[in-house]
Write a protein that holds these residues in place. Structure first.
Motif, PDB file in Angstrom:
ATOM      1  N   LYS A  29       0.844  -1.201   0.000  1.00  0.00           N
ATOM      2  CA  LYS A  29       0.000   0.000   0.000  1.00  0.00           C
ATOM      3  C   LYS A  29       0.874   1.243   0.000  1.00  0.00           C
ATOM      4  N   SER A  30       0.290   2.354  -0.395  1.00  0.00           N
ATOM      5  CA  SER A  30       1.040   3.604  -0.394  1.00  0.00           C
ATOM      6  C   SER A  30       0.121   4.778  -0.096  1.00  0.00           C
ATOM      7  N   GLU A  31       0.719   5.859   0.314  1.00  0.00           N
ATOM      8  CA  GLU A  31       0.031   7.119   0.620  1.00  0.00           C
ATOM      9  C   GLU A  31      -1.195   6.896   1.503  1.00  0.00           C
ATOM     10  N   ASP A  32      -2.349   7.445   1.111  1.00  0.00           N
ATOM     11  CA  ASP A  32      -3.517   7.401   1.997  1.00  0.00           C
ATOM     12  C   ASP A  32      -3.896   5.980   2.397  1.00  0.00           C
ATOM     13  N   ASP A  33      -3.822   5.042   1.443  1.00  0.00           N
ATOM     14  CA  ASP A  33      -4.187   3.654   1.752  1.00  0.00           C
ATOM     15  C   ASP A  33      -3.270   3.083   2.826  1.00  0.00           C
ATOM     16  N   ALA A  34      -1.974   3.385   2.733  1.00  0.00           N
ATOM     17  CA  ALA A  34      -1.021   2.880   3.723  1.00  0.00           C
ATOM     18  C   ALA A  34      -1.268   3.508   5.089  1.00  0.00           C
ATOM     19  N   VAL A  35      -1.509   4.811   5.115  1.00  0.00           N
ATOM     20  CA  VAL A  35      -1.764   5.505   6.378  1.00  0.00           C
ATOM     21  C   VAL A  35      -3.016   4.944   7.044  1.00  0.00           C
ATOM     22  N   LEU A  68       5.058   7.821   5.374  1.00  0.00           N
ATOM     23  CA  LEU A  68       4.748   9.235   5.120  1.00  0.00           C
ATOM     24  C   LEU A  68       5.663   9.871   4.073  1.00  0.00           C
ATOM     25  N   GLU A  69       6.706   9.160   3.675  1.00  0.00           N
ATOM     26  CA  GLU A  69       7.687   9.730   2.747  1.00  0.00           C
ATOM     27  C   GLU A  69       7.081  10.265   1.450  1.00  0.00           C
ATOM     28  N   PRO A  70       6.083   9.576   0.850  1.00  0.00           N
ATOM     29  CA  PRO A  70       5.522  10.084  -0.412  1.00  0.00           C
ATOM     30  C   PRO A  70       4.859  11.460  -0.293  1.00  0.00           C
ATOM     31  N   TYR A  71       4.547  11.880   0.928  1.00  0.00           N
ATOM     32  CA  TYR A  71       3.925  13.194   1.100  1.00  0.00           C
ATOM     33  C   TYR A  71       4.945  14.326   1.032  1.00  0.00           C
ATOM     34  N   GLY A  72       6.233  13.972   1.001  1.00  0.00           N
ATOM     35  CA  GLY A  72       7.262  14.975   0.768  1.00  0.00           C
ATOM     36  C   GLY A  72       7.661  15.804   1.966  1.00  0.00           C
ATOM     37  N   LEU A  73       7.301  15.369   3.161  1.00  0.00           N
ATOM     38  CA  LEU A  73       7.690  16.114   4.354  1.00  0.00           C
ATOM     39  C   LEU A  73       9.103  15.716   4.756  1.00  0.00           C
ATOM     40  N   LYS A  74       9.933  16.695   5.040  1.00  0.00           N
ATOM     41  CA  LYS A  74      11.348  16.439   5.270  1.00  0.00           C
ATOM     42  C   LYS A  74      11.789  16.838   6.678  1.00  0.00           C
ATOM     43  N   ASP A  75      12.881  16.217   7.105  1.00  0.00           N
ATOM     44  CA  ASP A  75      13.619  16.612   8.296  1.00  0.00           C
ATOM     45  C   ASP A  75      12.714  16.750   9.521  1.00  0.00           C
ATOM     46  N   GLU A  76      12.786  17.895  10.204  1.00  0.00           N
ATOM     47  CA  GLU A  76      12.017  18.064  11.444  1.00  0.00           C
ATOM     48  C   GLU A  76      10.515  18.001  11.201  1.00  0.00           C
ATOM     49  N   MET A  77      10.072  18.508  10.047  1.00  0.00           N
ATOM     50  CA  MET A  77       8.634  18.486   9.769  1.00  0.00           C
ATOM     51  C   MET A  77       8.123  17.045   9.691  1.00  0.00           C
ATOM     52  N   ALA A  78       8.931  16.134   9.162  1.00  0.00           N
ATOM     53  CA  ALA A  78       8.536  14.734   9.102  1.00  0.00           C
ATOM     54  C   ALA A  78       8.392  14.159  10.511  1.00  0.00           C
ATOM     55  N   ILE A  79       9.333  14.499  11.398  1.00  0.00           N
ATOM     56  CA  ILE A  79       9.261  14.008  12.776  1.00  0.00           C
ATOM     57  C   ILE A  79       8.045  14.595  13.488  1.00  0.00           C
ATOM     58  N   HIS A  80       7.778  15.874  13.291  1.00  0.00           N
ATOM     59  CA  HIS A  80       6.586  16.479  13.896  1.00  0.00           C
ATOM     60  C   HIS A  80       5.324  15.745  13.427  1.00  0.00           C
ATOM     61  N   LEU A  84      -4.843  13.534   7.128  1.00  0.00           N
ATOM     62  CA  LEU A  84      -4.347  13.417   5.758  1.00  0.00           C
ATOM     63  C   LEU A  84      -4.476  14.735   5.007  1.00  0.00           C
ATOM     64  N   ALA A  85      -5.587  15.422   5.209  1.00  0.00           N
ATOM     65  CA  ALA A  85      -5.742  16.738   4.577  1.00  0.00           C
ATOM     66  C   ALA A  85      -4.689  17.705   5.089  1.00  0.00           C
ATOM     67  N   GLY A  86      -4.367  17.586   6.367  1.00  0.00           N
ATOM     68  CA  GLY A  86      -3.369  18.472   6.963  1.00  0.00           C
ATOM     69  C   GLY A  86      -1.981  18.255   6.406  1.00  0.00           C
ATOM     70  N   ILE A  87      -1.565  16.971   6.252  1.00  0.00           N
ATOM     71  CA  ILE A  87      -0.206  16.750   5.752  1.00  0.00           C
ATOM     72  C   ILE A  87      -0.104  17.085   4.265  1.00  0.00           C
ATOM     73  N   ARG A  88      -1.201  16.930   3.523  1.00  0.00           N
ATOM     74  CA  ARG A  88      -1.170  17.379   2.125  1.00  0.00           C
ATOM     75  C   ARG A  88      -1.006  18.890   2.064  1.00  0.00           C
ATOM     76  N   SER A  89      -1.675  19.587   2.971  1.00  0.00           N
ATOM     77  CA  SER A  89      -1.561  21.046   3.027  1.00  0.00           C
ATOM     78  C   SER A  89      -0.144  21.468   3.394  1.00  0.00           C
ATOM     79  N   LEU A  90       0.469  20.762   4.348  1.00  0.00           N
ATOM     80  CA  LEU A  90       1.849  21.060   4.727  1.00  0.00           C
ATOM     81  C   LEU A  90       2.792  20.857   3.552  1.00  0.00           C
TER      82      LEU A  90
END
Length: 199
Positions: free
Chosen positions: A77-83, A131-143, A182-188
């Motif tokens: 699974k990936s992205e929303d389905d995986a989450v 969460l990697e496919p959502y493109g959040l990096k570094d500290e933002m990914a940890i948050h 999910l809507a929030g991380i897409r917005s980020l």
């Protein structure tokens, strides 16, 4: 009382986990565990060095079992389905293993023990990969991982404690939480992309 044949550290741990799930973590004692195993309490010291060590081992065992459940849920699974899949697996694990989950949630000193930190990191790394496919990096990914964990732990804990007393389907509430997350991380991710475009 006859001692159970083939007793080893793993079978002791499994029995302790079963005891925690059926009676609650606070009711897990060496005496009760020995009774469940059909041995005398002193014999447990061949496998575990007292109740504090048993609690630590339960925390590690529970975290490893949870990681296995989440990993299986994420496969293919990936992205929303995986989450959504790992979220359902997390809640399902807590429902099936309330005492074991309690052990991994509060039964040990996570900040000071390297072995506990190691198994904890496997869960964090798994969620980071999901969460990697959502493109959040570094500290933002940890948050984001922390936020996801807070969402799952908060819902699971409230459900365990009977906190959803109204006659409204709590599963709908949970799916709404996931939709919002999910809507929030897409917005980020979109905001991060815009910032890069403007540099």
């Amino acid at each position: 009382m006859m001692a159970r044949a083939g007793l080893d550290p793993n079978s002791v741990l499994q029995a302790a986990a079963e005891l925690a799930d059926t009676t609650g973590l606070d009711n897990v004692s060496l005496a009760e565990l020995a009774k469940k195993l059909g041995i005398r309490t002193p014999s447990l010291y061949n496998h575990v060095n007292g109740l504090p060590e048993l609690r630590k081992k339960l925390a590690i065992y529970g975290t490893e079992r949870l990681t296995q459940a989440l990993t299986m849920a994420a496969v293919g699974k990936s992205e929303d389905d995986a989450v959504r899949s790992i979220a359902a697996a997390y809640i399902g694990f807590v429902r099936r293993h309330p005492g074991l989950y309690e052990a991994l949630s509060r039964g040990a000193d996570w900040k000071r023990d390297e072995e506990l930190q190691r198994v904890s990191k496997t869960v964090v790394d798994l969620v980071l990969r999901v969460l990697e496919p959502y493109g959040l990096k570094d500290e933002m990914a940890i948050h984001t991982v922390r936020g996801f964990r807070s969402l799952l732990h908060g819902f699971a804990s409230l459900e365990q404690q009977g906190g959803f007393g109204m006659a409204i389907d709590s599963e709908v509430s949970f799916q709404l939480l996931l939709d919002t997350f999910l809507a929030g991380i897409r917005s980020l991710y979109a905001a991060a992309g815009n910032e890069k475009d403007n540099e």
